[in-house]
Scaffold this active site. Structure first.
Site, PDB file in Angstrom:
ATOM      1  CD  GLU A 128      17.278 -18.264  49.849  1.00 34.90           C
ATOM      2  OE1 GLU A 128      17.292 -19.353  50.466  1.00 34.90           O
ATOM      3  OE2 GLU A 128      17.210 -17.176  50.415  1.00 34.90           O
TER       4      GLU A 128
ATOM      5  CB  SER B  73      -0.193 -30.481  65.059  1.00 36.78           C
ATOM      6  OG  SER B  73       0.036 -29.103  64.883  1.00 36.78           O
TER       7      SER B  73
ATOM      8  CB  ALA C 114       6.066 -17.527  55.987  1.00 34.27           C
ATOM      9  N   GLY C 115       8.189 -19.495  53.897  1.00 35.53           N
ATOM     10  CA  GLY C 115       9.594 -19.606  53.519  1.00 35.53           C
ATOM     11  C   GLY C 115      10.531 -19.476  54.692  1.00 35.53           C
ATOM     12  CG  LEU C 116       9.722 -17.367  57.593  1.00 40.31           C
ATOM     13  CD1 LEU C 116       8.911 -16.589  58.622  1.00 40.31           C
ATOM     14  CD2 LEU C 116      10.963 -16.572  57.188  1.00 40.31           C
TER      15      LEU C 116
ATOM     16  CB  SER D 119       7.136 -24.061  59.394  1.00 41.13           C
ATOM     17  OG  SER D 119       6.640 -24.424  58.110  1.00 41.13           O
ATOM     18  CB  SER D 120       9.126 -28.377  56.700  1.00 35.19           C
ATOM     19  OG  SER D 120      10.155 -27.738  55.974  1.00 35.19           O
TER      20      SER D 120
ATOM     21  CG  ASP E  38      15.735 -24.677  54.944  1.00 37.85           C
ATOM     22  OD1 ASP E  38      16.462 -23.678  54.800  1.00 37.85           O
ATOM     23  OD2 ASP E  38      14.781 -24.939  54.199  1.00 37.85           O
TER      24      ASP E  38
ATOM     25  CE1 TYR F 279      14.228 -25.874  47.281  1.00 36.97           C
ATOM     26  CE2 TYR F 279      14.910 -28.025  46.456  1.00 36.97           C
ATOM     27  CZ  TYR F 279      15.097 -26.946  47.306  1.00 36.97           C
ATOM     28  OH  TYR F 279      16.161 -26.948  48.166  1.00 36.97           O
TER      29      TYR F 279
END
Length: 414
Positions: free
Chosen positions: A47, A81, A153-155, A157-158, A202, A254
Site C-alpha cells: 500500500e 451513468s 470504498a477504496g476498491l 471504482s475510479s 489501480d 494523499y
C-alpha cells in the site's frame, strides 16, 4: 458470502451487459457499437508503494464497470451513468482541459462524485484528454456506464471507470494500445485531469489482472507476474469489509503523504524509497531523526516492500495461510507510521482477528474505505458476524461484507 450487508455483482454478467446496452439505446436512441468491462480491485499487500517505485500485489474483483459505447464523428463527447443522478454530460473533445478550463466548468455542472476536476464525468473525459495529449487519433463518443464496484470504498471504482473507457476507445478507434499502456493513459488522466497523484497500481490491476491470480507488479519497470491465488482450493476465503466511511483522496492528505515520501528519498540520496534496502532501514531512520513524520513514512514504505516480497515467497511455496500475519503487520504500519487508517477500519481488523481471522488489514488509499480479512472457509460467516456486531456496538453504520474472488482484467464483452 451473502450475509451481513453483502455486496455482490448483483446479477449475472450477461444480464448486466444486456441492461447496459438497453440503457444506452434508451439514452442515445440507437444500439451501442460494443460493450467493455473493467473491474474494481483489492490490494492484497503493498500500500502506497506504487508511487515510490515499489512492489504491489492487487487482485481484480468480480465487480465491474461496464461501458456501452459508440464513436462519434463530430468531436462531441456525451457521458451518462446509470448510477448517478442527472442527465447526459456533453463536452467537446477539443475543449477538454485540466482544471481550470472550459471542460472542468462543464464538468462542475454534472452531478455526482466529488473530485477536484468536477465529478464522476472527469474520469472518462480525462481519458480522452490523455489519449489526445499522447497524440492518439481519438475523437468523440457516446458512453453509458453501469457499475457494481462500490464507490468510496477504496476498491478503485475510479480506475475501473477510466480503464473501461480507455479500452472502449482503444477498440472504437483501432488505436492498438496494449493493456499496460491503457493503464498508463488512465493514470495520466487521474493525475493531470482529475487531480489525484495516484500511482499506477489501480489502473494496472483493472487492465491486466488474470482470474484466479494475484498480480505481482514492479511499479518501476512495470514487469508483471501472475501468481496463482486459489483460496477456495485451500479452504480459505478473502473477505472485503466496506466500512461505508467515504474517503476523498483529492483533499490533500494523499498528496501530503506522497510529498513526504519524496522528501525522504531526497534526504537519503535515492531516486525513490524503493531503493532503500530493508537491511539498511535502521541507518536510514537515523539519518531522518530530525524529521519524525518523514521518518515514519519511510519506515512504512521500506517495510511494506519487504512484506510484499515475503508474501510472494509464501505464495510461490504454496503457503497461503502464512501471509495472514503479514497482512496484519501491514495494517499496523499503515495505522501507526503512515497514519491513514480510521476507527472503523481499525475496528474491522481487530474484530476479525479476535473472531479467528488469519490476518486482516485496510486496503486502498486510506481515511476510510475497506479492509480485507483472510479466513478459513469454515469461519467466514462467524467472522463476518463478529465484525457486523462490533460495528453495531460501536454505533457505526452496518458494514457491507463480501467475498473477494480473484477476477479478470478489462475485456470486451462479446
Amino acid at each position: 458470502m451473502t450475509a451481513h450487508g453483502a455486496v455482490t455483482p448483483a446479477t449475472g454478467h450477461a444480464q448486466r451487459a444486456r441492461h447496459a446496452a438497453e440503457r444506452f439505446a434508451a439514452v442515445y436512441g440507437a444500439a451501442p457499437t460494443g460493450l467493455w468491462a473493467a473491474p474494481g480491485r483489492v490490494n492484497l499487500i503493498g500500500e502506497h508503494t506504487d508511487y515510490n517505485d515499489g512492489f504491489v500485489m492487487p487482485l481484480a474483483l468480480p465487480h465491474t464497470t461496464i461501458a456501452a459505447a459508440s464513436a462519434r464523428t463530430d468531436g462531441v463527447l456525451r457521458l451518462h451513468s446509470g448510477g448517478v443522478g442527472g442527465g447526459i454530460v456533453e463536452l467537446r473533445t477539443d475543449a477538454l482541459r485540466p482544471a481550470p478550463g472550459p471542460a472542468s466548468e462543464a464538468l462542475e455542472r454534472s452531478r455526482g462524485g466529488a473530485q477536484r476536476s468536477g465529478g464522476w464525468a472527469a474520469y472518462p473525459a480525462g481519458v480522452i484528454w490523455a489519449m489526445q495529449e499522447a497524440g492518439l487519433p481519438v475523437g468523440g463518443a457516446d458512453l453509458h456506464f453501469e457499475s457494481t464496484v462500490p464507490t468510496g470504498a477504496g476498491l478503485s471504482s475510479s480506475a475501473a471507470l477510466e480503464v473501461a473507457t480507455a479500452l472502449a476507445l482503444n477498440d472504437l478507434y483501432a488505436l492498438g494500445q496494449e493493456p499496460q499502456r491503457l493503464a498508463q493513459l488512465a493514470q495520466r488522466a487521474e493525475n493531470a485531469f482529475v487531480g489525484v497523484p495516484c500511482g499506477i497500481m489501480d489502473q494496472t490491476a483493472a487492465a491486466c489482472c488474470t482470474a484466479g491470480h494475484a498480480l505481482f507488479l514492479d511499479t518501476r519497470d512495470l514487469t508483471r507476474r501472475q501468481i496463482p491465488f486459489d483460496l477456495a482450493g485451500e479452504g480459505l476465503r478473502l473477505l472485503v469489509v466496506d466500512t461505508r466511511v467515504q474517503h476523498e483522496l483529492g483533499d490533500g492528505a494523499y498528496a501530503e503523504r506522497r510529498a513526504g515520501c519524496e522528501r525522504g528519498a531526497r534526504a537519503l540520496g535515492v531516486r525513490a524509497l524503493r531503493d532503500v534496502p530493508y537491511a539498511h532501514l535502521p541507518e536510514a531512520l537515523v539519518e531522518l531523526a530530525d524529521d519524525p513524520v518523514v521518518q515514519a513514512l519511510v519506515r512504512h514504505i521500506v517495510t511494506e516492500n519487504h512484506r510484499v516480497e515475503e508474501v510472494v515467497a509464501h505464495l510461490d511455496a504454496g503457503r497461503i495461510r502464512a501471509i495472514g500475519p503479514l497482512l496484519t503487520a501491514g495494517h499496523a504500519s499503515l495505522r501507526d507510521d503512515f497514519a491513514i487508517s480510521c476507527p472503523e477500519l481499525d475496528l474491522a481488523v481487530d474484530a476479525a482477528r479476535e473472531a479467528g481471522a488469519l490476518g486482516a488489514r485496510m486496503t486502498g488509499g486510506g481515511f476510510g474505505g475497506s479492509a480485507i480479512v483472510l479466513v478459513e472457509e469454515a469461519d467466514a460467516t462467524e467472522v463476518g458476524a463478529a465484525v457486523t456486531e462490533a460495528f453495531a456496538a460501536a454505533g457505526h453504520a452496518r458494514p457491507r461484507i463480501f467475498e473477494a474472488v480473484p477476477g479478470a482484467g478489462a475485456h470486451r464483452i462479446e
